[in-house]
Design an enzyme around this catalytic site. Sequence first.
Site, PDB file in Angstrom:
ATOM      1  N   THR A 187       0.872  -1.181   0.000  1.00 24.76           N
ATOM      2  CA  THR A 187       0.000   0.000   0.000  1.00 24.76           C
ATOM      3  C   THR A 187       0.905   1.225   0.000  1.00 24.76           C
ATOM      4  O   THR A 187       2.036   1.159   0.501  1.00 24.76           O
ATOM      5  CB  THR A 187      -0.908   0.024   1.239  1.00 24.76           C
ATOM      6  OG1 THR A 187      -0.066   0.062   2.393  1.00 24.76           O
ATOM      7  CG2 THR A 187      -1.793  -1.191   1.308  1.00 24.76           C
ATOM      8  N   GLU A 332      -5.588  -3.636  -1.461  1.00 21.31           N
ATOM      9  CA  GLU A 332      -6.028  -4.884  -0.826  1.00 21.31           C
ATOM     10  C   GLU A 332      -7.138  -5.582  -1.607  1.00 21.31           C
ATOM     11  O   GLU A 332      -7.449  -6.741  -1.344  1.00 21.31           O
ATOM     12  CB  GLU A 332      -6.576  -4.573   0.574  1.00 21.31           C
ATOM     13  CG  GLU A 332      -5.538  -4.159   1.596  1.00 21.31           C
ATOM     14  CD  GLU A 332      -5.236  -2.668   1.597  1.00 21.31           C
ATOM     15  OE1 GLU A 332      -5.452  -2.002   0.551  1.00 21.31           O
ATOM     16  OE2 GLU A 332      -4.770  -2.176   2.627  1.00 21.31           O
ATOM     17  N   LYS A 439     -14.817  14.981  13.549  1.00 23.21           N
ATOM     18  CA  LYS A 439     -15.817  14.743  14.593  1.00 23.21           C
ATOM     19  C   LYS A 439     -16.033  16.035  15.363  1.00 23.21           C
ATOM     20  O   LYS A 439     -15.219  16.423  16.196  1.00 23.21           O
ATOM     21  CB  LYS A 439     -15.354  13.626  15.510  1.00 23.21           C
ATOM     22  CG  LYS A 439     -15.308  12.305  14.756  1.00 23.21           C
ATOM     23  CD  LYS A 439     -14.893  11.143  15.614  1.00 23.21           C
ATOM     24  CE  LYS A 439     -14.873   9.872  14.772  1.00 23.21           C
ATOM     25  NZ  LYS A 439     -13.749   9.017  15.004  1.00 23.21           N
ATOM     26  N   TRP A 444     -20.630  14.102  12.719  1.00 23.77           N
ATOM     27  CA  TRP A 444     -19.548  13.887  11.759  1.00 23.77           C
ATOM     28  C   TRP A 444     -19.690  14.841  10.577  1.00 23.77           C
ATOM     29  O   TRP A 444     -20.780  15.010  10.039  1.00 23.77           O
ATOM     30  CB  TRP A 444     -19.585  12.450  11.225  1.00 23.77           C
ATOM     31  CG  TRP A 444     -19.133  11.437  12.221  1.00 23.77           C
ATOM     32  CD1 TRP A 444     -18.906  11.656  13.562  1.00 23.77           C
ATOM     33  CD2 TRP A 444     -18.854  10.055  11.977  1.00 23.77           C
ATOM     34  NE1 TRP A 444     -18.506  10.493  14.152  1.00 23.77           N
ATOM     35  CE2 TRP A 444     -18.465   9.486  13.212  1.00 23.77           C
ATOM     36  CE3 TRP A 444     -18.891   9.256  10.842  1.00 23.77           C
ATOM     37  CZ2 TRP A 444     -18.111   8.148  13.332  1.00 23.77           C
ATOM     38  CZ3 TRP A 444     -18.543   7.923  10.961  1.00 23.77           C
ATOM     39  CH2 TRP A 444     -18.152   7.369  12.196  1.00 23.77           C
TER      40      TRP A 444
HETATM   41  P1  ADP Z   1      -3.385   4.112  -0.003  1.00 23.14           P
HETATM   42  O1  ADP Z   1      -4.233   3.446   1.074  1.00 23.14           O
HETATM   43  O2  ADP Z   1      -1.979   4.151   0.371  1.00 23.14           O
HETATM   44  O3  ADP Z   1      -3.956   5.445  -0.469  1.00 23.14           O
HETATM   45  P2  ADP Z   1      -4.692   2.677  -2.104  1.00 23.14           P
HETATM   46  O4  ADP Z   1      -4.493   3.224  -3.450  1.00 23.14           O
HETATM   47  O5  ADP Z   1      -4.804   1.236  -1.932  1.00 23.14           O
HETATM   48  O6  ADP Z   1      -3.479   3.171  -1.256  1.00 23.14           O
HETATM   49  O7  ADP Z   1      -5.934   3.439  -1.484  1.00 23.14           O
HETATM   50  C1  ADP Z   1      -7.208   2.887  -1.326  1.00 23.14           C
HETATM   51  C2  ADP Z   1      -8.086   3.943  -0.738  1.00 23.14           C
HETATM   52  O8  ADP Z   1      -8.319   4.992  -1.672  1.00 23.14           O
HETATM   53  C3  ADP Z   1      -9.486   3.482  -0.388  1.00 23.14           C
HETATM   54  O9  ADP Z   1      -9.507   2.809   0.845  1.00 23.14           O
HETATM   55  C4  ADP Z   1     -10.234   4.807  -0.322  1.00 23.14           C
HETATM   56  O10 ADP Z   1     -10.019   5.487   0.895  1.00 23.14           O
HETATM   57  C5  ADP Z   1      -9.581   5.600  -1.417  1.00 23.14           C
HETATM   58  N1  ADP Z   1     -10.417   5.568  -2.625  1.00 23.14           N
HETATM   59  C6  ADP Z   1     -10.257   4.813  -3.724  1.00 23.14           C
HETATM   60  N2  ADP Z   1     -11.207   5.093  -4.634  1.00 23.14           N
HETATM   61  C7  ADP Z   1     -12.019   6.044  -4.099  1.00 23.14           C
HETATM   62  C8  ADP Z   1     -13.188   6.744  -4.532  1.00 23.14           C
HETATM   63  N3  ADP Z   1     -13.726   6.545  -5.734  1.00 23.14           N
HETATM   64  N4  ADP Z   1     -13.746   7.632  -3.684  1.00 23.14           N
HETATM   65  C9  ADP Z   1     -13.209   7.862  -2.468  1.00 23.14           C
HETATM   66  N5  ADP Z   1     -12.094   7.246  -2.009  1.00 23.14           N
HETATM   67  C10 ADP Z   1     -11.509   6.349  -2.806  1.00 23.14           C
END
Ligand code: ADP
Length: 545
Positions: A187, A332, A439, A444
Amino acid sequence: MLESTMQDFPLTIGMIFRHGRSVYANSEVVTFEGETSRRSTYAEVADRVEQLAAALDRLGVGPGTRVGTFCWNNQEHLEAYLAIPSMGAVLHTLNIRLFPELLTYVINHAADEVVIVDDSLVPLLAKVAPDLETVKTFVVTGTGDAGALAEATDAQIVGYEDLLAAETPGFDWPDVEEHSAAAMCYTSGTTGNPKGVVYSHRSTWLHSFAVTAANSLAITEADRILPIVPMFHANAWGLPYAGWLVGADFLMPGRFLQAEPLMKFIAQERPTFSGAVPTIWADVLRYSEDNPIDLSSFRMIVCGGSAVPRSLMEAFESRHGVRIVQAWGMTETSPLAAVAHPPRGVEWGTAEEMDWRSRTGRVYGGVELRIVDDEGTPLPWDDEAVGEIEVRGPWITASYYRDPAPEKFDDGWLRTGDVGQVSPDGYVQITDRAKDVIKSGGEWISSVELEGLLMAHPDVVEASVVGVPDDKWGERPLACVVLKAGSDVGAVGLCEFLGGSVARWQLPERWSFIDEVPKTSVGKFDKKVLRARHAAGDLDVQTIG
Ligand code: ADP
């Protein structure tokens, strides 16, 4: 149990490779070099994939060996994607923008033995080379100078083209078990230290199939895919394997990711499909204000990785006739888990259709999803209840590499750390990452919603909203805004603009006008950095009543 009569045939990347090479021999892989491009057919790429496998085999790479790639999106990277898993080894895509300490950490943690590096990235990798504990061989692509690496390490350094030239096509591929590791990706560490996800052949195969499906990205041989999302960012969202499986052309942008060269490449090669995070498309939109651009070849652009502002989708549609479709996923989850196509019966191009497309995505077959409250109790899909999103399925990770992280799993479900609602028909709306929720006095506030609204203001270039400590309310929003040069809209004007869409108590009273929102290594707004700057008193904050 009654046994089926079906063959127990393993789902492997080797099978994807063989299919593309035999059925789509004339499809092409084009790599941009700034002005012109180099091009190869699938048949030519496939021969080189076999030569690469033979060369890696000679270097001692065998089943389970981790081979890192430190590359841009280019033909060699695709060759590595196909060769390494097909020989039973494990492709480890390295994020070229990680901080040196994190890069060292992930290479040592994964115990990569070979790293394939683009010649243009040699100086970056050389910085960490002395600290790499397991790498025996660096394989350098292109014709560039590998001197910086030679100075930094005693490991063997060989040229990619020299290695291939010494081999002939026709590698004798081993049988590979579908549950064995095919690839790994850490990640990007937006919210902490990188964690390794290890994909199996089976999970990759099923995800690739899902990506090509009509209710997902609908990729076919007719497509010319421009993967702007890096091949080290969650497998370029599955595009390399999905595209090869159906014989789509690949238009690889290499290191030319700024709006100007990208537009040149697009004009020359006329892609039909692309994927990238919202910041890239926002850049393209800004560029188009002063420069004519032609995006008429696109049938669809997939955008995700962070919330896609509705204003961005509307601008692309109205000014350039391009349809942006939002998707959601994580490293993931391989990564695709939801895509925001509207439900049936909704007319294209209407405001109602945009309402649906502005949602984060509709969960698709192969992924099971639920939302739970703080105690882990499932909540209804009623578009109202807000909880943490949990997912499970055949391309969702069940753990992390050498890091069990039990707090990330809940009875077989992956806890995504994303918070949101779900509609009765499976449309997810993410309101925030759990760590970014503001918060305020027991209520929220969604930072994502405020950001999306602010970025719809014509004078706002970028906006990121973070929660900051507040004596009375616990936390309140701080809006960090980048304005267009010459704009005098100010905090009061922006608050008035927001006032039409959100409740009064959600309006930020703290504002900071900054030059640029800091970005993570994959181009997302880096809220960790903004919060740290605020805590250190490095942000100039105005407070309005
Ligand atoms: P990192 O966690 O390091 O940013 P990732 O690319 O795996 O790496 O990130 C996944 C995260 O990106 C998701 O858990 C979410 O928070 C965010 N994410 C992905 N697509 C979207 C979307 N369309 N809208 C909002 N958040 C998104």
